[in-house]
Design an enzyme around this catalytic site. Sequence first.
Site, short mmCIF file in Angstrom:
data_model
loop_
_atom_site.label_atom_id
_atom_site.label_comp_id
_atom_site.label_asym_id
_atom_site.label_seq_id
_atom_site.Cartn_x
_atom_site.Cartn_y
_atom_site.Cartn_z
N ARG A 22 0.83 -1.21 0.00
CA ARG A 22 0.00 0.00 0.00
C ARG A 22 0.86 1.26 0.00
O ARG A 22 0.60 2.20 -0.75
CB ARG A 22 -0.94 0.01 1.20
CG ARG A 22 -2.02 -1.07 1.14
CD ARG A 22 -2.85 -1.09 2.40
NE ARG A 22 -1.99 -1.36 3.55
CZ ARG A 22 -2.25 -1.00 4.80
NH1 ARG A 22 -3.36 -0.35 5.08
NH2 ARG A 22 -1.42 -1.30 5.77
N ASN A 40 -6.05 -2.80 2.86
CA ASN A 40 -6.00 -4.25 2.98
C ASN A 40 -7.42 -4.78 3.10
O ASN A 40 -8.27 -4.17 3.75
CB ASN A 40 -5.21 -4.67 4.23
CG ASN A 40 -3.72 -4.49 4.07
OD1 ASN A 40 -3.20 -4.45 2.97
ND2 ASN A 40 -3.03 -4.39 5.19
#
Length: 92
Positions: A22, A40
Amino acid sequence: MAANLVRRRVVVHGTVQGVFFRDSTRQRARAHGVSGWARNRADGAVEAVLEGPPEAVERVLRFMETGPPQAQVSGVEVSDEQPEELNGFEIR
């Protein structure tokens, strides 16, 4: 301005959590002027929304197909969405 923007929802499968996926995506997106977010998912995937000029979004998508060095991407799902003129990129 929305006419010059595209928006893609991306779901990346594989070893993509706990490997800076990320954050690496956020860095790449910011470098290319792409807005959106990454998070997530409970199923182990990373989901992201990318919004910006078509060429810039494509560059970030290409990065997400492999991710950072520690990642092992096994699949990527991409779908088109209507741009919302997001501003900035965040990790959720």
